[in-house]
Motif scaffolding. Structure first.
Motif, PDB file in Angstrom:
ATOM      1  N   LEU A 208       0.895  -1.363  -0.016  1.00 60.38           N
ATOM      2  CA  LEU A 208       0.138   0.042   0.223  1.00 60.38           C
ATOM      3  C   LEU A 208       0.957   1.433   0.061  1.00 60.38           C
ATOM      4  CD1 LEU A 208      -2.805  -1.010   2.642  1.00 60.38           C
ATOM      5  CD2 LEU A 208      -3.076  -0.194   0.057  1.00 60.38           C
ATOM      6  N   CYS A 209       1.846   1.191   0.823  1.00 55.53           N
ATOM      7  CA  CYS A 209       2.757   2.427   1.002  1.00 55.53           C
ATOM      8  C   CYS A 209       3.411   2.685  -0.770  1.00 55.53           C
ATOM      9  CB  CYS A 209       3.847   2.224   1.937  1.00 55.53           C
ATOM     10  SG  CYS A 209       3.076   2.303   3.665  1.00 55.53           S
ATOM     11  N   ASP A 210       4.000   1.511  -1.122  1.00 58.50           N
ATOM     12  CA  ASP A 210       4.359   1.503  -2.406  1.00 58.50           C
ATOM     13  C   ASP A 210       3.518   2.079  -3.607  1.00 58.50           C
ATOM     14  OD1 ASP A 210       7.254   0.628  -1.418  1.00 58.50           O
ATOM     15  OD2 ASP A 210       6.618  -1.430  -2.141  1.00 58.50           O
ATOM     16  N   CYS A 211       2.470   1.636  -3.534  1.00 60.17           N
ATOM     17  CA  CYS A 211       1.297   2.046  -4.303  1.00 60.17           C
ATOM     18  C   CYS A 211       1.042   3.533  -4.284  1.00 60.17           C
ATOM     19  CB  CYS A 211      -0.040   1.365  -4.004  1.00 60.17           C
ATOM     20  SG  CYS A 211      -0.236  -0.425  -4.674  1.00 60.17           S
ATOM     21  N   CYS A 212       1.209   4.221  -2.879  1.00 59.16           N
ATOM     22  CA  CYS A 212       0.799   5.438  -2.758  1.00 59.16           C
ATOM     23  C   CYS A 212       1.952   6.327  -3.199  1.00 59.16           C
ATOM     24  CB  CYS A 212       0.580   5.612  -1.266  1.00 59.16           C
ATOM     25  SG  CYS A 212      -0.944   5.420  -0.376  1.00 59.16           S
ATOM     26  N   LEU A 213       3.361   6.006  -3.136  1.00 58.21           N
ATOM     27  CA  LEU A 213       4.233   6.681  -3.628  1.00 58.21           C
ATOM     28  C   LEU A 213       4.283   6.760  -5.055  1.00 58.21           C
ATOM     29  CD1 LEU A 213       7.407   5.508  -1.879  1.00 58.21           C
ATOM     30  CD2 LEU A 213       6.690   7.671  -1.813  1.00 58.21           C
ATOM     31  N   LEU A 214       3.888   5.714  -5.869  1.00 55.80           N
ATOM     32  CA  LEU A 214       3.720   5.387  -7.210  1.00 55.80           C
ATOM     33  C   LEU A 214       2.668   6.414  -8.031  1.00 55.80           C
ATOM     34  CD1 LEU A 214       4.428   1.686  -7.832  1.00 55.80           C
ATOM     35  CD2 LEU A 214       5.924   3.823  -8.508  1.00 55.80           C
TER      36      LEU A 214
ATOM     37  N   GLU B 250      -2.141  -7.630  -5.195  1.00 58.47           N
ATOM     38  CA  GLU B 250      -3.237  -7.406  -5.064  1.00 58.47           C
ATOM     39  C   GLU B 250      -4.009  -8.282  -3.897  1.00 58.47           C
ATOM     40  OE1 GLU B 250      -7.758  -7.926  -7.207  1.00 58.47           O
ATOM     41  OE2 GLU B 250      -6.010  -8.740  -8.334  1.00 58.47           O
ATOM     42  N   LYS B 251      -3.537  -9.527  -3.680  1.00 57.59           N
ATOM     43  CA  LYS B 251      -4.222 -10.304  -2.470  1.00 57.59           C
ATOM     44  C   LYS B 251      -3.695  -9.768  -1.224  1.00 57.59           C
ATOM     45  CE  LYS B 251      -2.313 -14.169  -1.223  1.00 57.59           C
ATOM     46  NZ  LYS B 251      -1.631 -15.649  -0.985  1.00 57.59           N
ATOM     47  N   CYS B 252      -2.382  -9.551  -1.187  1.00 58.48           N
ATOM     48  CA  CYS B 252      -1.778  -8.990   0.186  1.00 58.48           C
ATOM     49  C   CYS B 252      -2.502  -7.460   0.447  1.00 58.48           C
ATOM     50  CB  CYS B 252      -0.299  -8.837   0.172  1.00 58.48           C
ATOM     51  SG  CYS B 252       0.579 -10.309   0.050  1.00 58.48           S
ATOM     52  N   VAL B 253      -2.758  -6.801  -0.611  1.00 61.39           N
ATOM     53  CA  VAL B 253      -3.370  -5.458  -0.051  1.00 61.39           C
ATOM     54  C   VAL B 253      -4.776  -5.879   0.501  1.00 61.39           C
ATOM     55  CG1 VAL B 253      -4.544  -3.290  -1.253  1.00 61.39           C
ATOM     56  CG2 VAL B 253      -1.988  -4.052  -1.684  1.00 61.39           C
ATOM     57  N   ARG B 254      -5.612  -6.634  -0.525  1.00 60.39           N
ATOM     58  CA  ARG B 254      -6.901  -6.921   0.161  1.00 60.39           C
ATOM     59  C   ARG B 254      -7.113  -7.517   1.305  1.00 60.39           C
ATOM     60  NH1 ARG B 254      -9.174 -10.859  -2.882  1.00 60.39           N
ATOM     61  NH2 ARG B 254      -7.411 -11.105  -4.479  1.00 60.39           N
TER      62      ARG B 254
ATOM     63  N   ALA C 152      -8.156  -7.405   7.077  1.00 56.49           N
ATOM     64  CA  ALA C 152      -7.791  -7.707   8.561  1.00 56.49           C
ATOM     65  C   ALA C 152      -8.105  -6.420   9.386  1.00 56.49           C
ATOM     66  CB  ALA C 152      -6.213  -7.973   8.552  1.00 56.49           C
ATOM     67  N   ALA C 153      -7.818  -5.505   8.964  1.00 61.50           N
ATOM     68  CA  ALA C 153      -8.254  -3.948   9.707  1.00 61.50           C
ATOM     69  C   ALA C 153      -9.513  -3.817   9.886  1.00 61.50           C
ATOM     70  CB  ALA C 153      -7.489  -2.802   9.087  1.00 61.50           C
ATOM     71  N   TRP C 154     -10.190  -4.100   8.737  1.00 67.43           N
ATOM     72  CA  TRP C 154     -11.727  -3.896   8.880  1.00 67.43           C
ATOM     73  C   TRP C 154     -12.360  -4.773   9.821  1.00 67.43           C
ATOM     74  CZ3 TRP C 154     -15.275  -0.421   7.411  1.00 67.43           C
ATOM     75  CH2 TRP C 154     -16.618  -0.783   7.347  1.00 67.43           C
ATOM     76  N   GLN C 155     -11.830  -6.195   9.917  1.00 67.62           N
ATOM     77  CA  GLN C 155     -12.278  -7.066  10.750  1.00 67.62           C
ATOM     78  C   GLN C 155     -12.152  -7.009  12.119  1.00 67.62           C
ATOM     79  OE1 GLN C 155     -11.100 -11.325   9.722  1.00 67.62           O
ATOM     80  NE2 GLN C 155     -12.773 -12.000  10.976  1.00 67.62           N
ATOM     81  N   LYS C 156     -10.911  -6.476  12.366  1.00 63.50           N
ATOM     82  CA  LYS C 156     -10.252  -6.214  13.770  1.00 63.50           C
ATOM     83  C   LYS C 156     -11.202  -5.125  14.611  1.00 63.50           C
ATOM     84  CE  LYS C 156      -6.440  -5.742  16.616  1.00 63.50           C
ATOM     85  NZ  LYS C 156      -4.966  -5.445  16.740  1.00 63.50           N
TER      86      LYS C 156
END
Length: 124
Positions: free
Chosen positions: A32-38, A69-73, A78-82
């Motif tokens: 996600l951080c790499d995606c945001c930088l790009l 894609e799988k790791c981002v989802r 996980a954050a949503w469930q927690k």
């Protein structure tokens, strides 16, 4: 100078991603951080998530775009469930309507980029 600027930006992006409840120990956090930088360098990538952005992040990290894609989802899920309320509270500033479902990767990326641009428009 550019590398120092990117490391400061990377820290700022990471802070906003962690505020959503996504832990830095997850691989999806790094992606996600790499995606945001790009996206910060080229806003058009926000509209080419699967065929552009995930491919580029995969090349940077030597993994497949499907893995990115799988790791981002998985990180978002996980954050949503927690703690869905934590994520809802943060995203409420960006999305005017009530959030009733888990946000998509595009929504999370849009939110983080928006926060970066609002807080430090000229800094980076």
């Amino acid at each position: 100078m550019n590398q120092k600027r990117n490391s400061m930006l990377y820290c700022e992006i990471g802070r906003h991603v962690r505020e959503l409840g996504i832990h830095s120990s997850m691989t999806g956090y790094l992606y996600l951080c790499d995606c945001c930088l790009l996206i910060r360098e080229n806003m058009n990538l926000l509209y080419q998530i699967q065929k552009g952005l995930y491919v580029m992040v995969g090349e940077i990290n030597n993994v497949s775009p499907c893995n990115v894609e799988k790791c981002v989802r998985k990180a978002i899920a996980a954050a949503w469930q927690k703690d869905p309320d934590r994520m809802k509270d943060r995203l409420r500033a960006y999305f005017p309507e009530e959030i009733t479902r888990r946000p998509t990767a595009t929504e999370v990326l849009s939110y983080v980029i928006w926060r970066i641009n609002v807080e430090n428009p000229e800094a980076f």
